[in-house]
Each structure stands twice: as C-alpha cells, then as structure tokens.
Write a protein that holds these residues in place. Sequence first.
Motif, mmCIF file in Angstrom:
data_model
loop_
_atom_site.group_PDB
_atom_site.id
_atom_site.type_symbol
_atom_site.label_atom_id
_atom_site.label_comp_id
_atom_site.label_asym_id
_atom_site.label_seq_id
_atom_site.Cartn_x
_atom_site.Cartn_y
_atom_site.Cartn_z
ATOM 1 N N ARG A 30 32.097 42.773 34.959
ATOM 2 C CA ARG A 30 32.926 41.858 35.767
ATOM 3 C C ARG A 30 34.395 41.853 35.310
ATOM 4 O O ARG A 30 34.771 42.488 34.340
ATOM 5 C CB ARG A 30 32.335 40.453 35.781
ATOM 6 N N CYS A 31 35.221 41.114 36.064
ATOM 7 C CA CYS A 31 36.670 41.089 35.830
ATOM 8 C C CYS A 31 36.984 40.429 34.490
ATOM 9 O O CYS A 31 36.495 39.337 34.196
ATOM 10 C CB CYS A 31 37.365 40.339 36.957
ATOM 11 N N LEU A 32 37.819 41.094 33.689
ATOM 12 C CA LEU A 32 38.153 40.561 32.359
ATOM 13 C C LEU A 32 39.127 39.388 32.441
ATOM 14 O O LEU A 32 39.257 38.606 31.502
ATOM 15 C CB LEU A 32 38.745 41.671 31.487
ATOM 16 N N GLU A 33 39.819 39.242 33.566
ATOM 17 C CA GLU A 33 40.778 38.138 33.724
ATOM 18 C C GLU A 33 40.082 36.865 34.191
ATOM 19 O O GLU A 33 40.372 35.786 33.694
ATOM 20 C CB GLU A 33 41.858 38.523 34.740
ATOM 21 N N CYS A 34 39.196 36.999 35.176
ATOM 22 C CA CYS A 34 38.652 35.788 35.810
ATOM 23 C C CYS A 34 37.133 35.801 35.944
ATOM 24 O O CYS A 34 36.551 34.825 36.430
ATOM 25 C CB CYS A 34 39.290 35.585 37.184
ATOM 26 N N GLY A 35 36.480 36.869 35.555
ATOM 27 C CA GLY A 35 35.020 36.909 35.664
ATOM 28 C C GLY A 35 34.526 37.247 37.061
ATOM 29 O O GLY A 35 33.333 37.175 37.339
ATOM 30 N N GLY A 36 35.454 37.568 37.952
ATOM 31 C CA GLY A 36 35.080 37.887 39.335
ATOM 32 C C GLY A 36 34.313 39.195 39.452
ATOM 33 O O GLY A 36 34.239 39.980 38.506
ATOM 34 N N ARG A 37 33.748 39.379 40.645
ATOM 35 C CA ARG A 37 33.022 40.616 40.915
ATOM 36 C C ARG A 37 34.022 41.764 41.031
ATOM 37 O O ARG A 37 35.146 41.573 41.478
ATOM 38 C CB ARG A 37 32.268 40.454 42.241
ATOM 39 N N CYS A 66 38.473 47.016 41.239
ATOM 40 C CA CYS A 66 39.471 45.978 41.454
ATOM 41 C C CYS A 66 38.731 44.667 41.630
ATOM 42 O O CYS A 66 37.708 44.602 42.316
ATOM 43 C CB CYS A 66 40.266 46.337 42.704
ATOM 44 N N CYS A 67 39.233 43.600 40.997
ATOM 45 C CA CYS A 67 38.604 42.287 41.105
ATOM 46 C C CYS A 67 38.588 41.838 42.566
ATOM 47 O O CYS A 67 39.571 41.972 43.289
ATOM 48 C CB CYS A 67 39.368 41.275 40.252
ATOM 49 N N ALA A 68 37.449 41.287 43.008
ATOM 50 C CA ALA A 68 37.280 40.876 44.403
ATOM 51 C C ALA A 68 37.913 39.513 44.690
ATOM 52 O O ALA A 68 38.027 39.119 45.850
ATOM 53 C CB ALA A 68 35.790 40.837 44.741
ATOM 54 N N GLY A 71 44.022 36.510 44.743
ATOM 55 C CA GLY A 71 44.932 35.939 43.761
ATOM 56 C C GLY A 71 44.736 36.536 42.374
ATOM 57 O O GLY A 71 45.554 36.335 41.497
ATOM 58 N N CYS A 72 43.667 37.276 42.167
ATOM 59 C CA CYS A 72 43.478 37.974 40.892
ATOM 60 C C CYS A 72 43.645 39.469 41.147
ATOM 61 O O CYS A 72 44.683 40.039 40.844
ATOM 62 C CB CYS A 72 42.111 37.673 40.274
ATOM 63 N N ARG A 73 42.638 40.037 41.769
ATOM 64 C CA ARG A 73 42.711 41.460 42.168
ATOM 65 C C ARG A 73 43.091 42.391 41.016
ATOM 66 O O ARG A 73 43.720 43.427 41.232
ATOM 67 C CB ARG A 73 43.725 41.654 43.316
#
Length: 194
Positions: A30-37, A66-68, A71-73
């Motif tokens: 998952r995304c290292l910034e926000c935990g997103g998919r 790329c984070c889904a 605003g993060c991406r």
Amino acid sequence: MSHELLGDSRIFALLLQIDREFTAEVRAGRCLECGGRLDTADYPRKPRGGPPAELRAEYLKRFSLCCAVDGCRTRTTPVSVRFLGQRVYLGAVVVLVSAMFQGVTEKRVAELRERVHPTLSPQTLLRWRAWWRETLPTMPFWRTARARFDRPLDKAGLPASLLARFGKDERDRLVATLKFLSPLTTRPRSARAG
Ligand SMILES: [Zn+2]
C-alpha cells in the motif's frame, strides 16, 4: 559471457517475471504516504536491444504504481531487473555488452550493431564503460553493496568481475547481477521529489 544470452527468450521471460513479482510485493504494501490502495501507473518505454517479439508488448512498460487516493496520488516505482535507470538499452544489454567488450574497436561496434541495435554507437559503449569504472564505484549504493563480497572487486574489470561473483551458469549470473544492481533502478523514498 556470450551474446547468445541476448537472443535467449527465456532470459527475457524470467526478467519480466521477476519485475512482476517486485511490483506485486510493492502493491501489497500500500501507499507509504497515506496507506491507500496502489493502482497501476506504468511508464511507457521503448527499450533497445531486445526482447524477442512475443515479449515486446510487456517490455514497453516500466512497471510503476500510483496511490488511488485523491489528493495523495503518490507514485511508487518498484525496482527492476529489466530497466537500468533511464537508459534506453535494456539492463541485460548494458551488463552483457559491457562485460564482453572491454575494448571498443570499429569492428566490435559493427558486430554489436548487427546483434543488438543498429544505432548503438561507440560513444554509448564508452559512456557505459565510464559508468561501470568511474561512476558506479563512487555511489553510496556501491559502498554498501560491495560489502557482501569477501574479496574486493576489480573495478577495472567491471562488470565482468561482478558477474563472475555469481556462479558459473551464464543465465544465473546475469539474473543475479541485475538483481544486485536493482536498488539503483528506483529513487530512494527520502530523495524523491514531490
Ligand atoms: Zn497515498
């Protein structure tokens, strides 16, 4: 080392499989910034020096994610054994050709053009050689990575001296060398811009 490997579709299939595994591993984290998919966001590439036609379509993509989350991406690009940084030639070509041709003569360049790609130039070969012998040994990656070898590597013999540390089988050596170098194929997270 021989250039036969560059015509070996099994090598290119294996390297593709390894890149897919690297990518699946990163995607599962998952995304290292926000935990997103993490979604697929591959970069288009037009590599020179292979692979065989049946694998070509997959080699037109440098796998990336790329984070889904809106605003993060944040983009995350896994390491690769196929693409050695931004070079237009495949990593396997850069390693094998550099290992085979310690001296750059017109005759050798002509042979390589026929074998690898019609636009391969002596300047490119010299640039690769300088990278192996002058740039790579000064990189922070190298200072850490070389510690895994019990005897120091001969810098003037790179990359042949590196390949030789990974056993006897030519295919295994190439794959192990590309795996060894793979940390160089993506920017460390702390150094990433934006
Ligand atoms: Zn995110």
